[in-house]
Design an enzyme around this catalytic site. Structure first.
Site, short mmCIF file in Angstrom:
data_model
loop_
_atom_site.label_atom_id
_atom_site.label_comp_id
_atom_site.label_asym_id
_atom_site.label_seq_id
_atom_site.Cartn_x
_atom_site.Cartn_y
_atom_site.Cartn_z
N LYS A 180 -14.47 -15.06 11.51
CA LYS A 180 -13.69 -15.84 10.55
C LYS A 180 -13.21 -17.12 11.21
O LYS A 180 -12.32 -17.12 12.05
CB LYS A 180 -12.47 -15.06 10.06
CG LYS A 180 -11.88 -15.74 8.83
CD LYS A 180 -10.41 -15.51 8.65
CE LYS A 180 -9.53 -16.63 9.11
NZ LYS A 180 -9.70 -17.93 8.49
N GLU B 261 -5.98 -15.03 22.85
CA GLU B 261 -5.79 -16.34 23.50
C GLU B 261 -4.82 -17.10 22.63
O GLU B 261 -5.17 -17.53 21.52
CB GLU B 261 -7.13 -17.08 23.60
CG GLU B 261 -8.18 -16.39 24.45
CD GLU B 261 -7.80 -16.30 25.91
OE1 GLU B 261 -6.96 -17.11 26.37
OE2 GLU B 261 -8.31 -15.41 26.60
N CYS C 120 -4.75 -26.36 23.14
CA CYS C 120 -3.81 -25.38 23.71
C CYS C 120 -3.51 -25.69 25.18
O CYS C 120 -2.50 -25.24 25.71
CB CYS C 120 -4.36 -23.98 23.56
SG CYS C 120 -6.03 -23.84 24.23
N GLU D 133 6.21 -24.59 21.27
CA GLU D 133 4.92 -25.27 21.18
C GLU D 133 4.92 -26.22 19.96
O GLU D 133 5.16 -25.78 18.84
CB GLU D 133 3.79 -24.26 21.02
CG GLU D 133 2.42 -24.92 21.09
CD GLU D 133 1.26 -23.97 20.85
OE1 GLU D 133 1.36 -23.12 19.95
OE2 GLU D 133 0.25 -24.10 21.56
P1 NDP Z 1 -3.27 -19.57 13.68
O1 NDP Z 1 -2.72 -18.45 14.47
O2 NDP Z 1 -2.53 -20.01 12.49
O3 NDP Z 1 -4.73 -19.22 13.16
C1 NDP Z 1 -5.79 -18.85 14.01
C2 NDP Z 1 -6.82 -18.08 13.20
O4 NDP Z 1 -6.25 -16.86 12.75
C3 NDP Z 1 -7.27 -18.82 11.95
O5 NDP Z 1 -8.62 -18.53 11.69
C4 NDP Z 1 -6.37 -18.22 10.90
O6 NDP Z 1 -6.87 -18.37 9.61
C5 NDP Z 1 -6.35 -16.77 11.35
N1 NDP Z 1 -5.23 -15.98 10.85
C6 NDP Z 1 -4.04 -16.39 10.34
N2 NDP Z 1 -3.29 -15.32 9.99
C7 NDP Z 1 -4.00 -14.22 10.29
C8 NDP Z 1 -3.76 -12.82 10.18
N3 NDP Z 1 -2.63 -12.32 9.69
N4 NDP Z 1 -4.71 -11.96 10.61
C9 NDP Z 1 -5.87 -12.42 11.14
N5 NDP Z 1 -6.16 -13.74 11.25
C10 NDP Z 1 -5.24 -14.63 10.84
O7 NDP Z 1 -3.51 -20.74 14.70
P2 NDP Z 1 -4.00 -22.21 14.38
O8 NDP Z 1 -5.30 -22.17 13.65
O9 NDP Z 1 -2.85 -22.93 13.78
O10 NDP Z 1 -4.31 -22.77 15.84
C11 NDP Z 1 -3.37 -23.33 16.65
C12 NDP Z 1 -2.85 -22.33 17.66
O11 NDP Z 1 -3.93 -21.82 18.42
C13 NDP Z 1 -1.90 -22.96 18.65
O12 NDP Z 1 -0.81 -22.11 18.87
C14 NDP Z 1 -2.74 -23.05 19.91
O13 NDP Z 1 -2.00 -23.07 21.09
C15 NDP Z 1 -3.59 -21.84 19.79
N6 NDP Z 1 -4.79 -21.98 20.61
C16 NDP Z 1 -4.93 -21.23 21.74
C17 NDP Z 1 -6.02 -21.40 22.57
C18 NDP Z 1 -6.21 -20.56 23.79
O14 NDP Z 1 -7.33 -20.53 24.30
N7 NDP Z 1 -5.23 -19.88 24.29
C19 NDP Z 1 -7.06 -22.40 22.26
C20 NDP Z 1 -6.82 -23.10 21.04
C21 NDP Z 1 -5.73 -22.90 20.25
P3 NDP Z 1 -6.40 -19.62 8.70
O15 NDP Z 1 -6.56 -20.85 9.49
O16 NDP Z 1 -7.32 -19.54 7.58
O17 NDP Z 1 -4.99 -19.34 8.36
#
Ligand code: NDP
Length: 480
Positions: free
Chosen positions: A173, A248, A282, A384
């Site tokens: 997803k 992550e 991130c 963050e």
């Molecule tokens: P989110 O946590 O909002 O979303 C990440 C993914 O999870 C999206 O595909 C989202 O779908 C999905 N999602 C949301 N809610 C749920 C749920 N309840 N169950 C399962 N999946 C769900 O993060 P962001 O997309 O806003 O990304 C930014 C964040 O990611 C920042 O905090 C950043 O630091 C972190 N990040 C970490 C990295 C690492 O390697 N440690 C690398 C890159 C980013 P949808 O978008 O459709 O809501």
């Protein structure tokens, strides 16, 4: 209006509900496409397709799996321009960045794991003269891969490549905010001849589609990259089901600059580590700690360069800062600019919404913001923000900077600038983070373990770690 489709059982299909969500172009603020508003029923269909494909894919030879994945990697390279444009349009990032980093890294991910499995070996332990223990690894079955919007195809392939290479079948997803390159990728998989059901991509909202992938009884493992709050929710669902979990999560990374550093290099790279991808990586270093003897010199040079960054249409090759990913995210980042001011921070430059002329006038642009004068433990320095906002803080001793750097709930990465090797070793050892870059930033070797400590996650991706995550080890003890 471009309408994208789910990729299930080798076919591009509409969501069962027939409902779609709007896809917004951050550069212009306009709706430009539709995304399936999928539901649990679509995820179930995808899991069934993946289950049906598993027996054959898991027994397909490594050489054959590798060949198919390399074909997909080649197709990514051949379609570089189209994919870079799509990524830029979906995300708001400068096309130059998508062309140089995001898309080449996506094919590199595929190639890396496609070839890694050809060199993988397993261990054997001879137990005195009594027995030999052999470790064998097997794929897990159907696995779920959930990725975020900031590096869409880059992080999507970073997960699915080791999963597929290890012989699993996948239900993935991508973020609903940036689904386009995953959709184009599904077309490339069809073109490459990836067998039906080996990879399935279900588009839609996180709480509906992502949650359904996590709570499905037949997904054996979840690899997730995203926010810490979402990660907690995923862990709460998956842990009692005893699924393997790789998380992550977020970061609030320190960038520590000692007076004996190579000043020009530290300055140039700090500008990138602060504002690349509009600060939406991130690994960006949003807390810059500068040793007091060079504090003013560094601050003035940094502010001068930050205020000259060219903000504008991501499609313009000379743009250095594109659009933030969404109106909602821009609002969140702006709320932190306000919080920083309320906390007593001095805004040295930026922090204003930028109105770009012409077609992009309704896009989500923010002038990179630099603050000083904030306490290391205030909200701006602890939470963050994930946008182009950084703080500058002077320090006097190694102990002081370590205390400040380690003070957050996060521990993803850190950067240290110094020409003193002993100090680099000491500080690297004592920083609470999964990754430390010394005199560089985001210099990646895909064989290295990647991941965070504290609230930045659990588990490691990259290299053998990723292949280990997507396999189950079994020990076979054979008595002589
Ligand atoms: P989110 O946590 O909002 O979303 C990440 C993914 O999870 C999206 O595909 C989202 O779908 C999905 N999602 C949301 N809610 C749920 C749920 N309840 N169950 C399962 N999946 C769900 O993060 P962001 O997309 O806003 O990304 C930014 C964040 O990611 C920042 O905090 C950043 O630091 C972190 N990040 C970490 C990295 C690492 O390697 N440690 C690398 C890159 C980013 P949808 O978008 O459709 O809501």
């Amino acid at each position: 209006m471009e309408r994208i489709l789910n990729y299930i059982g080798g076919e591009l299909i509409a969501p069962q509900s027939g409902k779609y969500l709007e896809n917004v172009e951050p550069a212009t603020g306009k709706v430009y496409g539709e995304i399936p508003d999928s539901e649990a029923a679509d995820v179930d269909l995808a899991v069934k397709a993946a289950q049906a494909a598993f027996p054959v894919w898991s027994k397909t030879s490594r050489a054959e799996r590798s060949k198919l994945m390399l074909k997909v990697a080649d197709l990514i390279d051949q379609n570089l321009e189209e994919l870079a444009m799509a990524e830029s349009k979906d995300n708001g990032k400068p096309i130059k960045l998508a062309r140089a980093v995001d898309i080449p890294r996506a094919s590199a991910n595929m190639r890396f794991f496609a070839t890694a499995i050809l060199h993988e070996s397993s261990e054997a332990h001879q137990t005195d003269d009594e027995a030999i223990n052999v470790t064998v690894k097997s794929p897990l079955g159907v696995v779920g891969c959930i990725s975020p919007w900031n590096l869409p195809l880059y992080l999507f392939t970073w997960k699915i490549a080791p999963a597929l290479a290890s012989g699993n079948t996948v239900v993935a997803k991508p973020s609903e905010i940036t689904p386009m390159t995953a959709y184009l990728f599904s077309k490339l998989c069809i073109e490459a001849g990836l067998p039906k059901g080996v990879l399935n991509i279900v588009h839609g909202l996180g709480p509906k589609v992502g949650q359904a992938v996590v709570e499905h009884n037949d997904t054996q493992a979840i690899s997730f990259t995203g926010g810490t709050k979402t990660g907690k929710q995923i862990a709460a669902t998956a842990a009692p089901m005893f699924k393997k979990l790789s998380l992550e999560l977020g970061g609030k990374n320190p960038n520590i600059i000692f007076a004996d550093c190579d000043f020009d290099k530290a300055l140039k790279t700090s500008l990138q580590s602060s504002f690349a991808n509009q600060g939406q990586i991130c690994l960006c270093g949003s807390r810059i700690f500068i040793e007091r003897p060079i504090y003013e010199q560094f601050r003035d040079a940094f502010v001068e360069k930050a205020s000259k960054l060219k903000i504008g249409s991501p499609y313009d090759d000379s743009t250095q800062v594109g659009a933030l990913v969404s109106a909602q995210h821009l609002e969140k980042v702006m709320s932190y600019v306000k919080i920083a001011q309320e906390e007593g921070g001095r805004l040295l430059c930026g922090g204003q919404i930028v109105e770009v002329e012409g077609e992009c006038s309704q896009g989500f642009y923010l002038q990179p913001a630099v603050f000083e004068g904030l306490a290391y433990d205030c909200r701006t320095n602890q939470e963050e923000i994930f946008g182009p906002v950084v703080t500058l803080t002077p320090f006097d001793t190694e102990d002081d900077v370590l205390e400040m750097a380690n003070s957050t709930d996060y521990g993803l990465s850190a950067t240290v600038w110094t020409s003193n090797l002993n100090r680099a070793n000491r500080i690297s050892r004592d920083l609470h983070s999964g990754i430390v870059w010394v005199n560089c930033w985001l210099f990646r070797d895909l064989r290295t373990p990647f991941g965070g400590v504290k609230n930045s996650g659990a588990g490691r991706e990259g290299g053998w770690d990723a292949l280990d995550f997507f396999t189950e080890k079994k020990n076979i003890c054979i008595k002589y």
